[in-house]
Design a protein around this motif. Structure first.
Motif, PDB file in Angstrom:
ATOM      1  N   TRP A  13       0.457  -0.896  -5.039  1.00 36.89           N
ATOM      2  CA  TRP A  13       1.549  -1.011  -5.999  1.00 36.89           C
ATOM      3  C   TRP A  13       1.795  -2.492  -6.167  1.00 36.89           C
ATOM      4  O   TRP A  13       2.235  -3.176  -5.232  1.00 36.89           O
TER       5      TRP A  13
ATOM      6  N   GLU B 111      -6.768   2.171  -6.194  1.00 30.25           N
ATOM      7  CA  GLU B 111      -5.963   2.653  -7.313  1.00 30.25           C
ATOM      8  C   GLU B 111      -4.827   1.649  -7.450  1.00 30.25           C
ATOM      9  O   GLU B 111      -4.058   1.456  -6.517  1.00 30.25           O
TER      10      GLU B 111
ATOM     11  N   ILE C 243       0.865  -1.169   0.000  1.00 28.17           N
ATOM     12  CA  ILE C 243       0.000   0.000   0.000  1.00 28.17           C
ATOM     13  C   ILE C 243       0.904   1.222   0.000  1.00 28.17           C
ATOM     14  O   ILE C 243       1.705   1.403   0.911  1.00 28.17           O
ATOM     15  N   THR C 244       0.783   2.039  -1.021  1.00 24.73           N
ATOM     16  CA  THR C 244       1.656   3.210  -1.102  1.00 24.73           C
ATOM     17  C   THR C 244       0.987   4.469  -0.585  1.00 24.73           C
ATOM     18  O   THR C 244       1.667   5.449  -0.284  1.00 24.73           O
ATOM     19  N   GLU C 245      -0.357   4.431  -0.477  1.00 25.97           N
ATOM     20  CA  GLU C 245      -1.056   5.638  -0.028  1.00 25.97           C
ATOM     21  C   GLU C 245      -2.494   5.287   0.327  1.00 25.97           C
ATOM     22  O   GLU C 245      -3.112   4.441  -0.304  1.00 25.97           O
ATOM     23  N   VAL C 246      -2.999   5.938   1.355  1.00 26.13           N
ATOM     24  CA  VAL C 246      -4.424   5.875   1.705  1.00 26.13           C
ATOM     25  C   VAL C 246      -4.878   7.322   1.848  1.00 26.13           C
ATOM     26  O   VAL C 246      -4.250   8.089   2.566  1.00 26.13           O
ATOM     27  N   LYS C 247      -5.929   7.667   1.145  1.00 26.38           N
ATOM     28  CA  LYS C 247      -6.397   9.047   1.210  1.00 26.38           C
ATOM     29  C   LYS C 247      -7.918   9.071   1.274  1.00 26.38           C
ATOM     30  O   LYS C 247      -8.582   8.141   0.815  1.00 26.38           O
TER      31      LYS C 247
ATOM     32  N   VAL D 159      -3.294   5.001   9.594  1.00 21.55           N
ATOM     33  CA  VAL D 159      -3.737   6.150   8.803  1.00 21.55           C
ATOM     34  C   VAL D 159      -4.765   6.963   9.592  1.00 21.55           C
ATOM     35  O   VAL D 159      -4.741   8.193   9.566  1.00 21.55           O
TER      36      VAL D 159
ATOM     37  N   VAL E 229      -7.395   3.607  -1.694  1.00 21.76           N
ATOM     38  CA  VAL E 229      -6.255   2.803  -1.248  1.00 21.76           C
ATOM     39  C   VAL E 229      -5.426   2.523  -2.495  1.00 21.76           C
ATOM     40  O   VAL E 229      -5.915   1.915  -3.462  1.00 21.76           O
ATOM     41  N   GLN E 230      -4.184   2.975  -2.483  1.00 23.48           N
ATOM     42  CA  GLN E 230      -3.317   2.794  -3.633  1.00 23.48           C
ATOM     43  C   GLN E 230      -2.468   1.540  -3.436  1.00 23.48           C
ATOM     44  O   GLN E 230      -1.742   1.420  -2.446  1.00 23.48           O
TER      45      GLN E 230
ATOM     46  N   HIS F 205      -3.898  10.015  11.598  1.00 19.84           N
ATOM     47  CA  HIS F 205      -3.519  11.256  10.922  1.00 19.84           C
ATOM     48  C   HIS F 205      -4.576  11.784   9.946  1.00 19.84           C
ATOM     49  O   HIS F 205      -4.574  12.964   9.627  1.00 19.84           O
ATOM     50  N   VAL F 206      -5.424  10.882   9.459  1.00 18.38           N
ATOM     51  CA  VAL F 206      -6.418  11.246   8.453  1.00 18.38           C
ATOM     52  C   VAL F 206      -7.776  10.730   8.928  1.00 18.38           C
ATOM     53  O   VAL F 206      -7.885   9.569   9.322  1.00 18.38           O
TER      54      VAL F 206
END
Length: 174
Positions: A74, A111, A46-50, A96, A71-72, A99-100
Motif C-alpha cells: 500500500w 500487488e 505491506i498489507t498482505e502476503v499470500k 507470515v 506481496v501487497q 501461519h502460511v
C-alpha cells in the motif's frame, strides 16, 4: 537464426529466496521499491502476503502448475515515517511463515496500489544495495503465451549454441 523474445523480461522475475538473502545482509538499510518510474512513498506498508498453488491449461492445452507468492504494498505516506528497513520486511515475511507455508523458490508478485488507483501486478528485479539503501525495481507483470515462450527459449538456445563464441568459427552463423 536469432529469435527476439518480446515476452516479459525473465530478469524481472525473482523469487522470495533471492529477495530475502539480500535483505538478510542489509537489515538496517531502507527498502525502497520503485514502480511506474517512482519510488514508493516512505510510509508504504505491506498489507498482505499470500501464497497460491496454481494449476492451469495453457492455450495449447498443456498442463501448467506453479506456486506464487503475492506481496501487497500500500503506497501511502503516513506522518514522519521513513522507508521500511529491510530487516522489518524480512521479519514480516518470517512472521507470515509461522501461519502460511511459503515456498522460497516460488514466483514473487507484488500487488501495488496507492489507495486511489486500482491494484496492479508487478514482478521484481534483483535487489540492489546502493547509496545505503536496498532498491527493488518493479515492472508490470505482462501476459504471455507459454507455448510461444517455450518455443522462443528453445530457438534462442539453438542460436546461442550455433553462434556462440566457440561455434563462431564453425561456419553455422550466417
Amino acid at each position: 537464426m536469432n529469435v527476439i523474445d518480446n515476452s516479459k523480461n525473465r530478469e524481472n522475475d525473482i523469487n522470495l529466496d533471492l529477495l530475502l538473502s539480500v535483505l538478510a545482509g542489509a537489515k538496517d538499510s531502507p527498502l525502497v521499491f520503485y514502480y511506474d518510474g517512482q519510488p514508493v512513498k516512505p510510509g508504504y506498508h505491506i498489507t498482505e502476503v499470500k501464497a497460491g498453488q496454481f494449476s492451469a491449461l495453457d492455450c495449447r492445452a498443456n498442463p501448467e502448475a506453479w506456486t506464487e507468492i503475492f506481496v501487497q504494498l500500500w503506497d501511502v505516506e503516513e506522518g514522519d515515517r521513513t522507508h521500511m528497513p529491510a530487516g522489518k520486511f524480512y521479519a514480516i515475511i518470517r512472521k507470515v511463515t509461522e501461519h502460511v507455508q511459503l515456498d522460497d523458490s516460488a514466483k514473487l508478485t507484488f500487488e501495488v496500489s496507492d489507495g486511489v488507483r486500482p491494484m496492479q501486478l508487478y514482478c521484481a528485479a534483483a535487489p540492489v544495495l546502493r547509496a545505503g539503501a536496498v532498491h527493488v525495481e518493479l515492472s508490470p507483470r505482462t501476459a504471455s503465451c507459454k507455448p510461444r515462450d517455450r518455443w522462443l527459449a528453445e530457438e534462442n538456445k539453438k542460436a546461442a549454441a550455433c553462434c556462440g563464441p566457440a561455434a563462431a568459427t564453425g561456419g553455422c552463423c550466417a
